[in-house]
Design a protein around this motif. Structure first.
Motif, mmCIF file in Angstrom:
data_model
loop_
_atom_site.group_PDB
_atom_site.id
_atom_site.type_symbol
_atom_site.label_atom_id
_atom_site.label_comp_id
_atom_site.label_asym_id
_atom_site.label_seq_id
_atom_site.Cartn_x
_atom_site.Cartn_y
_atom_site.Cartn_z
ATOM 1 N N GLY A 1 4.646 7.209 -15.952
ATOM 2 C CA GLY A 1 3.584 6.387 -15.391
ATOM 3 C C GLY A 1 4.072 5.092 -14.779
ATOM 4 N N LEU A 2 5.011 4.418 -15.432
ATOM 5 C CA LEU A 2 5.486 3.136 -14.914
ATOM 6 C C LEU A 2 6.215 3.273 -13.588
ATOM 7 C CD1 LEU A 2 5.735 0.125 -15.355
ATOM 8 C CD2 LEU A 2 7.801 0.521 -16.695
ATOM 9 N N PRO A 3 7.179 4.186 -13.449
ATOM 10 C CA PRO A 3 7.802 4.349 -12.121
ATOM 11 C C PRO A 3 6.814 4.768 -11.044
ATOM 12 C CG PRO A 3 9.150 5.379 -13.808
ATOM 13 C CD PRO A 3 7.848 5.015 -14.459
ATOM 14 N N ALA A 4 5.854 5.648 -11.415
ATOM 15 C CA ALA A 4 4.855 6.071 -10.432
ATOM 16 C C ALA A 4 4.002 4.888 -9.974
ATOM 17 C CB ALA A 4 3.973 7.169 -11.021
ATOM 18 N N ALA A 5 3.635 4.015 -10.910
ATOM 19 C CA ALA A 5 2.838 2.846 -10.547
ATOM 20 C C ALA A 5 3.635 1.894 -9.664
ATOM 21 C CB ALA A 5 2.370 2.123 -11.812
ATOM 22 N N VAL A 6 4.923 1.726 -9.976
ATOM 23 C CA VAL A 6 5.769 0.843 -9.163
ATOM 24 C C VAL A 6 5.933 1.410 -7.757
ATOM 25 C CG1 VAL A 6 8.093 -0.108 -8.921
ATOM 26 C CG2 VAL A 6 6.975 -0.101 -11.151
ATOM 27 N N ILE A 7 6.176 2.707 -7.659
ATOM 28 C CA ILE A 7 6.329 3.341 -6.349
ATOM 29 C C ILE A 7 5.037 3.232 -5.550
ATOM 30 C CG2 ILE A 7 6.695 5.539 -5.172
ATOM 31 C CD1 ILE A 7 8.600 6.298 -7.440
ATOM 32 N N GLY A 8 3.903 3.467 -6.211
ATOM 33 C CA GLY A 8 2.622 3.348 -5.517
ATOM 34 C C GLY A 8 2.366 1.930 -5.028
ATOM 35 N N LEU A 9 2.714 0.954 -5.851
ATOM 36 C CA LEU A 9 2.533 -0.438 -5.443
ATOM 37 C C LEU A 9 3.438 -0.797 -4.272
ATOM 38 C CD1 LEU A 9 1.211 -3.176 -6.006
ATOM 39 C CD2 LEU A 9 3.037 -3.654 -7.638
ATOM 40 N N LEU A 10 4.691 -0.320 -4.298
ATOM 41 C CA LEU A 10 5.604 -0.584 -3.190
ATOM 42 C C LEU A 10 5.115 0.061 -1.899
ATOM 43 C CD1 LEU A 10 9.099 -0.190 -4.917
ATOM 44 C CD2 LEU A 10 8.025 -2.292 -4.105
ATOM 45 N N LEU A 11 4.628 1.295 -1.990
ATOM 46 C CA LEU A 11 4.103 1.955 -0.793
ATOM 47 C C LEU A 11 2.893 1.206 -0.239
ATOM 48 C CD1 LEU A 11 4.374 5.733 -1.810
ATOM 49 C CD2 LEU A 11 5.807 4.479 -0.184
#
Length: 290
Positions: free
Chosen positions: A26-36
């Motif tokens: 969940g944490l990497p997915a949230a970071v990737i989504g925020l960066l995108l």
């Protein structure tokens, strides 16, 4: 009782594993989504600026090609080099003047006790809360009376005035964190106030000075309303106002708009990358009162 304990033991053992697995995904997915979400507008701006068919791009994610013709257009036909120079002059003047004035004002309100000291601090906060749109007409009349309309000096004075409330309030926290004993030790060693200020106080509050200077620079570089209202001649426009010329009444030249927006964004990004470490340490130090 023993059976029930044994039956519930495996469930207790699985829950931490599930939580750990969920946090790892969940944490990497949230970071990737925020960066995108954050970087996609920047990608769209730069790719549209490089797209030779920017006006026909529509919702295509990839540009039709790569070309610098829009950048050449904004410099040759749009006179954007003059606008960038005007913004640089105004921004530099704002940084220097706002930094010096706010630093001495912060020292005054943090170190010296005088009448109406609390009232001055409250007035600084009140001025900071006033919407900028409410100040356009009063400042316009004032600049007109002083014959400073259509002047980079007049615009710089306005930006300095807009930057001072935040800068004074922030630097006051930095000055308050410096122990008075440090200054007293310098006086005991025979240093005068200017010597103490230059050798002791200024290095300690330098991170806060950098933080407030960045705020002053961004305010002067990106501001549109005052620059558009106060400037009559197009040769005195700043870069933020220069972008507006590519918006037509019935159509918009998206290629030049995005190219000029990229040119406006790049100096701010470079400036931020250079001083981002001091900015982070400065904001953290200013949040703690010693």
């Amino acid at each position: 009782m023993t059976v029930s304990k044994l039956s519930t033991a495996p469930d207790r053992g699985k829950s931490p594993r599930r939580a750990t697995l969920g946090s790892r995904i969940g944490l990497p997915a949230a970071v990737i989504g925020l960066l995108l979400f954050t970087l996609f507008p920047v990608y769209w701006m730069v790719s549209t600026a490089l797209d030779p068919k920017a006006s026909l791009r529509g919702s295509d994610v990839l540009p039709s090609g790569i070309s610098f013709e829009h950048f050449e257009f904004v410099f040759d036909k749009g006179n954007f080099g003059t606008y960038l120079l005007n913004s640089a002059i105004v921004g530099l003047a704002t940084i220097v003047a706002a930094a010096l004035l706010s630093l001495f004002a912060a020292i005054a309100v943090a170190r010296f006790k005088f009448r109406f000291r609390t009232s001055v601090l409250i007035m600084i906060l009140i001025v900071q809360m006033v919407p900028l749109e409410a100040l356009v007409i009063p400042l316009f009349i004032q600049m007109r009376d002083y014959d400073m309309l259509n002047s980079l000096l007049g615009l710089s004075i306005v930006y300095i005035a807009l930057s001072l409330p935040f800068a004074i309030w922030t630097l006051r926290g930095f000055v308050a964190t410096v122990p008075k004993e440090v200054e007293e030790a310098a006086y005991i060693d025979g240093a005068s106030w200017p010597r103490m200020f230059w050798s002791v106080l200024l290095p300690l509050v330098a991170p806060g000075l950098v933080a407030t200077s960045i705020f002053a620079f961004i305010t002067a570089w990106n501001e549109f309303v005052f620059a558009y209202t106060f400037m009559k001649g197009s040769d005195k426009y700043t870069a933020a106002v220069g972008i507006y010329q590519f918006f037509g009444e019935n159509s918009t030249a998206w290629g030049p708009v995005m190219a000029s927006s990229t040119l406006v964004t790049v100096p701010v990004m470079i400036f931020f990358v250079i001083v981002h470490r001091k900015l982070g340490s400065g904001l953290a130090a200013g949040a703690v009162k010693g």
